[in-house]
Design a protein around this motif. Structure first.
Motif, PDB file in Angstrom:
ATOM      1  N   UNK A  29       0.830  -1.214   0.000  1.00  0.00           N
ATOM      2  CA  UNK A  29       0.000   0.000   0.000  1.00  0.00           C
ATOM      3  C   UNK A  29       0.863   1.262   0.000  1.00  0.00           C
ATOM      4  N   UNK A  30       1.991   1.222   0.720  1.00  0.00           N
ATOM      5  CA  UNK A  30       2.911   2.359   0.697  1.00  0.00           C
ATOM      6  C   UNK A  30       3.493   2.561  -0.698  1.00  0.00           C
ATOM      7  N   UNK A  31       3.849   1.455  -1.364  1.00  0.00           N
ATOM      8  CA  UNK A  31       4.374   1.553  -2.726  1.00  0.00           C
ATOM      9  C   UNK A  31       3.320   2.116  -3.676  1.00  0.00           C
ATOM     10  N   UNK A  32       2.067   1.722  -3.472  1.00  0.00           N
ATOM     11  CA  UNK A  32       0.984   2.248  -4.312  1.00  0.00           C
ATOM     12  C   UNK A  32       0.823   3.755  -4.121  1.00  0.00           C
ATOM     13  N   UNK A  33       0.989   4.209  -2.864  1.00  0.00           N
ATOM     14  CA  UNK A  33       0.898   5.655  -2.630  1.00  0.00           C
ATOM     15  C   UNK A  33       2.049   6.387  -3.323  1.00  0.00           C
ATOM     16  N   UNK A  34       3.217   5.763  -3.334  1.00  0.00           N
ATOM     17  CA  UNK A  34       4.346   6.362  -4.046  1.00  0.00           C
ATOM     18  C   UNK A  34       4.073   6.433  -5.544  1.00  0.00           C
ATOM     19  N   UNK A  35       3.421   5.405  -6.085  1.00  0.00           N
ATOM     20  CA  UNK A  35       3.082   5.421  -7.505  1.00  0.00           C
ATOM     21  C   UNK A  35       2.049   6.508  -7.817  1.00  0.00           C
ATOM     22  N   UNK A  36       1.098   6.701  -6.897  1.00  0.00           N
ATOM     23  CA  UNK A  36       0.128   7.790  -7.087  1.00  0.00           C
ATOM     24  C   UNK A  36       0.856   9.136  -7.130  1.00  0.00           C
ATOM     25  N   UNK A  37       1.844   9.294  -6.239  1.00  0.00           N
ATOM     26  CA  UNK A  37       2.622  10.529  -6.235  1.00  0.00           C
ATOM     27  C   UNK A  37       3.397  10.682  -7.537  1.00  0.00           C
ATOM     28  N   UNK A  38       3.947   9.562  -8.048  1.00  0.00           N
ATOM     29  CA  UNK A  38       4.676   9.602  -9.313  1.00  0.00           C
ATOM     30  C   UNK A  38       3.784  10.107 -10.442  1.00  0.00           C
ATOM     31  N   UNK A  39       2.558   9.571 -10.508  1.00  0.00           N
ATOM     32  CA  UNK A  39       1.641   9.982 -11.577  1.00  0.00           C
ATOM     33  C   UNK A  39       1.309  11.471 -11.471  1.00  0.00           C
ATOM     34  N   UNK A  40       1.080  11.923 -10.228  1.00  0.00           N
ATOM     35  CA  UNK A  40       0.758  13.339 -10.045  1.00  0.00           C
ATOM     36  C   UNK A  40       1.942  14.223 -10.421  1.00  0.00           C
ATOM     37  N   UNK A  41       3.154  13.831 -10.000  1.00  0.00           N
ATOM     38  CA  UNK A  41       4.338  14.615 -10.313  1.00  0.00           C
ATOM     39  C   UNK A  41       4.620  14.626 -11.812  1.00  0.00           C
ATOM     40  N   UNK A  42       4.416  13.477 -12.459  1.00  0.00           N
ATOM     41  CA  UNK A  42       4.645  13.393 -13.894  1.00  0.00           C
ATOM     42  C   UNK A  42       3.644  14.261 -14.656  1.00  0.00           C
ATOM     43  N   UNK A  43       2.397  14.240 -14.171  1.00  0.00           N
ATOM     44  CA  UNK A  43       1.348  15.032 -14.832  1.00  0.00           C
ATOM     45  C   UNK A  43       1.632  16.529 -14.724  1.00  0.00           C
ATOM     46  N   UNK A  44       2.144  16.957 -13.565  1.00  0.00           N
ATOM     47  CA  UNK A  44       2.349  18.386 -13.318  1.00  0.00           C
ATOM     48  C   UNK A  44       3.813  18.794 -13.469  1.00  0.00           C
ATOM     49  N   UNK A  45       4.611  17.949 -14.108  1.00  0.00           N
ATOM     50  CA  UNK A  45       6.056  18.209 -14.185  1.00  0.00           C
ATOM     51  C   UNK A  45       6.334  19.522 -14.927  1.00  0.00           C
ATOM     52  N   UNK A  46       7.154  20.383 -14.282  1.00  0.00           N
ATOM     53  CA  UNK A  46       7.456  21.694 -14.874  1.00  0.00           C
ATOM     54  C   UNK A  46       8.884  21.823 -15.368  1.00  0.00           C
ATOM     55  N   UNK A  47       9.638  20.718 -15.326  1.00  0.00           N
ATOM     56  CA  UNK A  47      11.002  20.748 -15.836  1.00  0.00           C
ATOM     57  C   UNK A  47      12.028  21.261 -14.858  1.00  0.00           C
ATOM     58  N   UNK A  48      11.627  21.643 -13.666  1.00  0.00           N
ATOM     59  CA  UNK A  48      12.570  22.188 -12.695  1.00  0.00           C
ATOM     60  C   UNK A  48      13.373  21.072 -12.047  1.00  0.00           C
ATOM     61  N   UNK A  49      14.536  21.457 -11.499  1.00  0.00           N
ATOM     62  CA  UNK A  49      15.379  20.480 -10.827  1.00  0.00           C
ATOM     63  C   UNK A  49      14.691  19.915  -9.593  1.00  0.00           C
ATOM     64  N   UNK A  50      13.975  20.754  -8.848  1.00  0.00           N
ATOM     65  CA  UNK A  50      13.273  20.304  -7.645  1.00  0.00           C
ATOM     66  C   UNK A  50      12.208  19.266  -7.994  1.00  0.00           C
ATOM     67  N   UNK A  51      11.456  19.508  -9.065  1.00  0.00           N
ATOM     68  CA  UNK A  51      10.422  18.558  -9.480  1.00  0.00           C
ATOM     69  C   UNK A  51      11.041  17.250  -9.942  1.00  0.00           C
ATOM     70  N   UNK A  52      12.192  17.342 -10.618  1.00  0.00           N
ATOM     71  CA  UNK A  52      12.873  16.140 -11.096  1.00  0.00           C
ATOM     72  C   UNK A  52      13.355  15.288  -9.929  1.00  0.00           C
TER      73      UNK A  52
END
Length: 312
Positions: free
Chosen positions: A81-104
């Motif tokens: 379940x923790x890994x699934x939450x990390x994957x949800x975060x990955x999808x959100x970060x990928x969707x909103x990725x702005x190209x910045x070093x912090x986001x990367x």
């Protein structure tokens, strides 16, 4: 305490898919190998049984053994379940990725957490399944997860809850995910647990597997004959679907509600063993829930095959 003597097959020397996945984490710390985790599960169960053997704790052997296996099953679920939450975060970060070093950096951290969680989940499953195998070899008893589904490793069959499998069948009707192969359902008497019963049950299940090689076995997991069927499924690597009787919710009607769940799986064939085939058994009264299951199969136009003693 019933103990059986058997040897385990040696773990393969070569790296496994698990070992490759663990190595890909690029962690500076060495990761336990699959062989080491399997050995750990076997050693934990063997040590537990040796310590409680011939002591008052032996009376609680089943509870203690199942608790040990269940602890790793629970841990696997929590880590997953923790890994699934990390994957949800990955999808959100990928969707909103702005190209910045912090986001990367944030995206890389979430990806690493998900991958590490997947490996840790598999590690828990390896220990769990090795302990369960040692439990069966030593005691002849079979462990199944009480709640939720169980993804199998190379040691055991997969286990699904009936409700999950029923939803998958409904999705298939709607053109969505196919749940897999055909279902073979079995209901049997608790008292049908002799070697003669095991032989006839295994004969019936082997026949079913010849007819439907990619079959899944559905049962309620009740003691006696149905536990023998579960043992067969684990030995053959056959997917297992459990429709457990919920006595807390349905009371005395629970075994019959479980039959309804089995019927809802739309099995290709319904197998029943209403009493022991061992004629030396004093109690030969038919088991009501198994009779009811056979009747419901016929009422729903399903194939019903009763398991009986060999002809004299």
């Amino acid at each position: 305490m019933t103990r059986f003597t058997a040897s385990f097959s040696a773990s393969p020397k070569t790296d496994s898919a698990f070992d490759d996945q663990a190595a890909a984490l690029n962690d500076t710390r060495p990761h336990p190998t699959e062989a080491a985790l399997v050995q750990l599960g076997r050693a934990l169960m063997t040590e537990l049984l040796d310590v409680i053997s011939d002591t008052p704790l032996e009376d609680f052997q089943t509870l203690l053994g199942e608790a040990l296996i269940g602890a790793f099953h629970s841990a696997a679920g929590r880590i997953e379940r923790e890994a699934d939450r990390a994957r949800d975060a990955m999808r959100a970060l990928d969707r909103d990725f702005d190209g910045s070093e912090a986001a990367d950096v944030e995206l890389q951290e979430a990806t690493a957490k998900a991958r590490a969680g997947d490996v840790a989940t598999q590690a828990c499953e390896l220990v769990r399944d090795a302990a369960a195998e040692a439990w069966t070899v030593s005691t002849g008893e079979v462990w199944t997860a009480w709640r939720g589904s169980r993804r199998g490793t190379h040691l055991t069959a997969a286990q699904l809850e009936a409700k999950q499998a029923i939803r998958a069948i409904r999705n298939r009707r709607a053109g969505e995910a196919d749940p897999g192969g055909p279902v073979v359902a079995f209901r049997g008497a608790p008292g049908a647990d002799t070697s003669d019963d095991a032989e006839r049950i295994f004969d019936a299940l082997n026949w079913a597997r010849q007819e439907w090689p990619d079959m899944a076995l559905a049962t309620t997991g009740a003691r006696g004959s149905e536990r023998l069927a579960i043992k067969w499924a684990q030995q053959k690597g056959v997917k297992l679907i459990l429709a457990r009787a919920d006595f807390d919710t349905h009371g005395k009607a629970a075994p019959f509600r479980a039959n309804d769940e089995l019927i809802a799986l739309e099995p290709e064939v319904c197998l029943t063993l209403v009493h022991s085939v061992d004629r030396t058994r004093a109690d030969q009264r038919p088991f009501g829930p198994a009779l009811n299951f056979g009747q419901k199969a016929l009422e729903n136009g399903m194939r019903h095959v009763p398991i009986k003693a060999r002809a004299a």
